[in-house]
Write a protein that holds these residues in place. Structure first.
Motif, PDB file in Angstrom:
ATOM      1  N   GLU A  60       0.841  -1.188   0.000  1.00  4.72           N
ATOM      2  CA  GLU A  60       0.000   0.000   0.000  1.00  4.72           C
ATOM      3  C   GLU A  60       0.884   1.248   0.000  1.00  4.72           C
ATOM      4  OE1 GLU A  60      -3.043   0.148   2.939  1.00  4.72           O
ATOM      5  OE2 GLU A  60      -3.449  -1.996   2.788  1.00  4.72           O
ATOM      6  N   ILE A  61       0.446   2.245  -0.750  1.00  6.29           N
ATOM      7  CA  ILE A  61       1.157   3.522  -0.773  1.00  6.29           C
ATOM      8  C   ILE A  61       0.607   4.353   0.375  1.00  6.29           C
ATOM      9  CG2 ILE A  61       1.616   5.605  -2.097  1.00  6.29           C
ATOM     10  CD1 ILE A  61       1.312   3.917  -4.618  1.00  6.29           C
ATOM     11  N   SER A  62       1.499   4.832   1.241  1.00 11.32           N
ATOM     12  CA  SER A  62       1.055   5.498   2.458  1.00 11.32           C
ATOM     13  C   SER A  62       0.656   6.953   2.240  1.00 11.32           C
ATOM     14  CB  SER A  62       2.148   5.421   3.520  1.00 11.32           C
ATOM     15  OG  SER A  62       3.308   6.072   3.056  1.00 11.32           O
ATOM     16  N   GLY A  63       1.072   7.580   1.185  1.00 10.73           N
ATOM     17  CA  GLY A  63       0.720   8.982   0.986  1.00 10.73           C
ATOM     18  C   GLY A  63       1.229   9.504  -0.341  1.00 10.73           C
ATOM     19  N   ALA A  64       1.004  10.782  -0.572  1.00 10.42           N
ATOM     20  CA  ALA A  64       1.440  11.426  -1.800  1.00 10.42           C
ATOM     21  C   ALA A  64       2.064  12.764  -1.455  1.00 10.42           C
ATOM     22  CB  ALA A  64       0.262  11.617  -2.742  1.00 10.42           C
ATOM     23  N   LEU A  65       2.840  13.286  -2.349  1.00  8.79           N
ATOM     24  CA  LEU A  65       3.490  14.582  -2.169  1.00  8.79           C
ATOM     25  C   LEU A  65       2.653  15.640  -2.865  1.00  8.79           C
ATOM     26  CD1 LEU A  65       5.975  16.113  -1.183  1.00  8.79           C
ATOM     27  CD2 LEU A  65       7.013  15.659  -3.372  1.00  8.79           C
ATOM     28  N   ILE A  66       2.248  16.659  -2.126  1.00 10.28           N
ATOM     29  CA  ILE A  66       1.433  17.733  -2.681  1.00 10.28           C
ATOM     30  C   ILE A  66       2.233  19.028  -2.575  1.00 10.28           C
ATOM     31  CG2 ILE A  66      -0.719  19.016  -2.440  1.00 10.28           C
ATOM     32  CD1 ILE A  66      -1.892  16.486  -1.127  1.00 10.28           C
ATOM     33  N   ALA A  67       2.307  19.748  -3.694  1.00 10.88           N
ATOM     34  CA  ALA A  67       3.070  20.992  -3.709  1.00 10.88           C
ATOM     35  C   ALA A  67       2.302  22.042  -4.508  1.00 10.88           C
ATOM     36  CB  ALA A  67       4.443  20.754  -4.329  1.00 10.88           C
ATOM     37  N   PRO A  68       2.402  23.312  -4.128  1.00 14.71           N
ATOM     38  CA  PRO A  68       1.721  24.363  -4.900  1.00 14.71           C
ATOM     39  C   PRO A  68       2.473  24.628  -6.196  1.00 14.71           C
ATOM     40  CG  PRO A  68       2.982  25.330  -3.122  1.00 14.71           C
ATOM     41  CD  PRO A  68       3.065  23.834  -2.947  1.00 14.71           C
ATOM     42  N   GLY A  69       1.770  25.109  -7.187  1.00 18.45           N
ATOM     43  CA  GLY A  69       2.413  25.417  -8.458  1.00 18.45           C
ATOM     44  C   GLY A  69       1.503  26.276  -9.299  1.00 18.45           C
ATOM     45  N   SER A  70       2.035  26.754 -10.407  1.00 16.57           N
ATOM     46  CA  SER A  70       1.233  27.553 -11.326  1.00 16.57           C
ATOM     47  C   SER A  70       1.641  27.216 -12.746  1.00 16.57           C
ATOM     48  CB  SER A  70       1.430  29.048 -11.059  1.00 16.57           C
ATOM     49  OG  SER A  70       2.784  29.391 -11.260  1.00 16.57           O
ATOM     50  N   VAL A  71       0.721  27.405 -13.660  1.00 15.66           N
ATOM     51  CA  VAL A  71       0.962  27.137 -15.065  1.00 15.66           C
ATOM     52  C   VAL A  71       1.128  28.471 -15.772  1.00 15.66           C
ATOM     53  CG1 VAL A  71       0.007  26.113 -17.156  1.00 15.66           C
ATOM     54  CG2 VAL A  71      -0.401  25.032 -14.947  1.00 15.66           C
TER      55      VAL A  71
END
Length: 141
Positions: A60-71
């Motif tokens: 099982e994958i325990s989590g994900a990496l979330i980061a702010p960004g802009s296009v």
């Protein structure tokens, strides 16, 4: 998954092949040795492939990496490039300014240009003086 019976079977098969190779009077050459290495190699590769594959499907994958960004749209960015290059002396346009064709956006530093002009002028004066000297020598003869 590979259970204990499968591993025992592989060990028994490898033991039989090794026993066949080490018996006195068994002079069949290198073919059984190559076959033994091939079977052992395939068994190891299969074990690793099925073992890692089984682990990957059950982990099982325990989590994900979330980061702010802009296009940012790249088509609105215009590259400004001088054909011969130079050192920027002054930037006249600022971020967000609207410019039209022909507007001065960047002024290049003229120090290098002035130095080059001085060198060329000195060489030209030397050539004029040499031409005058040669002409004077030619008319005196």
């Amino acid at each position: 998954m590979i259970d204990g019976n499968t591993i025992t079977g592989i060990r028994a098969m490898a033991g039989n092949m090794i026993g066949n190779l080490t018996r006195p009077g068994n002079n069949t050459g290198a073919r059984p040795s190559i076959r033994l290495h091939l079977i052992i190699g395939l068994a190891v590769v299969s074990f690793l492939a099925f073992g890692l594959g089984g682990w990957a499907t059950t982990a099982e994958i325990s989590g994900a990496l979330i980061a702010p960004g802009s296009v940012v749209v790249e088509s609105n960015v215009k590259k400004v490039q001088h054909p011969t290059g130079g050192v920027v002396g002054e930037v006249l346009a600022r971020d967000g300014d609207l410019v039209k064709a022909g507007d001065v956006v960047v002024r290049l530093d003229d120090t290098v240009t002035k130095a080059s002009l001085a060198i060329v002028t000195k060489n030209l004066d030397g050539l004029w003086a040499r031409g005058a000297r040669l002409e004077a020598e030619q008319t005196r003869r």
